[in-house]
Design a protein around this motif. Structure first.
Motif: not given
Length: 280
Positions: A138-146
């Motif tokens: 529910k909470q992103p565990q990795k940085p976003r891949r823009e």
């Protein structure tokens, strides 16, 4: 005084219901079809009740709306009534010049509606996210891949090319083909969405990287009347809001140009963890 303030908190839910009821009555009278009255009244009532439950701080509020609206559109409108409610259905009815279920749905929820409630559709009614939001990340565990966000535009172009090709080739039994495309498309979305969630440790990875609907939603959401505001003078930059945001929105900034600002799904998780109540 306290009861007056309590009622004031539920005004947005009431206004949301009245907005959908206005759409319901207008379409019922102009199209002379009782279905539109029942359809939009039901959706408006579910959204109003869900947002009221959310205001009352019920943890199940958003899941209730997602299941009530998402399953209705997926199972009743899609599977039972054979309406392709995916983007391919929108192109199909648009090319036919028919203002029916899919085109009305897109106009209300994904093209004009976001001027009022932004990406609220993604947070409270999407039948794909309805399933994905039950996954563990529910909470992103990795940085976003823009850079992967470009895939959404590829999916958008492919959906348009697919339906355009069917029309240009004058394929027969197109109505039936669109129904099977709806079933196959949803199955693919769920499989890929779940795979992406576990691959990127992020329930909303599909929404960020592949969902073609965002091509409609993003530009309109920029001007959304309903949005999360930040009183930057009260912000202590603790970063709690950034960590809980499922869409990686830079919510600790007030500007509409904040990073991923058009991605906000109005889940309001950020407002609940803000220690100084800078977010509202």
């Amino acid at each position: 005084m306290r009861s007056h303030n309590r009622f004031h908190n539920y005004v947005p839910s009431l206004l949301l219901f009245l907005l959908f009821e206005a759409v319901a009555v207008t379409l019922w009278l102009t199209k002379d079809n009782l279905f539109y009255l029942l359809n939009f009244s039901y959706i408006g009532a579910c959204l109003a009740l869900g947002t009221a439950l959310f205001t009352a701080e019920k943890r199940y509020a958003r899941h209730f709306v997602q299941l009530a609206v998402g399953s209705y559109m997926l199972l009743y409108l899609g599977v039972i009534s054979h309406e392709n409610m995916q983007i391919e259905g929108f192109w199909y009815y648009l090319f036919l010049g028919v203002f029916e279920a899919a085109t009305i749905h897109y106009a209300v929820a994904k093209i004009l509606g976001p001027l009022l409630f932004g990406r609220g559709w993604c947070g409270y009614a999407c039948w794909t996210a309805m399933v994905l939001d039950f996954l563990p990340y529910k909470q992103p565990q990795k940085p976003r891949r823009e850079k992967l966000g470009v895939l959404r535009y590829v999916m958008f172009a492919l959906s348009l090319a697919l339906v355009s090709g069917l029309f240009l080739m004058k394929v027969t039994h197109l109505e039936q083909i669109m129904f099977w495309l709806f079933l196959a498309g949803n199955a693919l979305y769920y499989i890929v969405g779940i795979a992406f969630a576990f691959r990127f440790k992020d329930n909303r990875a599909f929404c960020k990287y592949l969902c073609p609907i965002t091509v409609f939603l993003k530009p309109m959401s920029y001007f959304s009347l309903l949005r999360v505001h930040c009183d930057e003078d009260q912000c202590v930059h603790c970063g709690k809001c950034l960590r809980v945001c499922p869409m990686n929105v830079e919510v600790n900034k007030e500007s509409r140009r904040r990073k991923n600002g058009t991605e906000c799904i109005l889940c309001y998780k950020c407002t609940k963890v803000c220690p100084t109540k800078a977010l509202h």
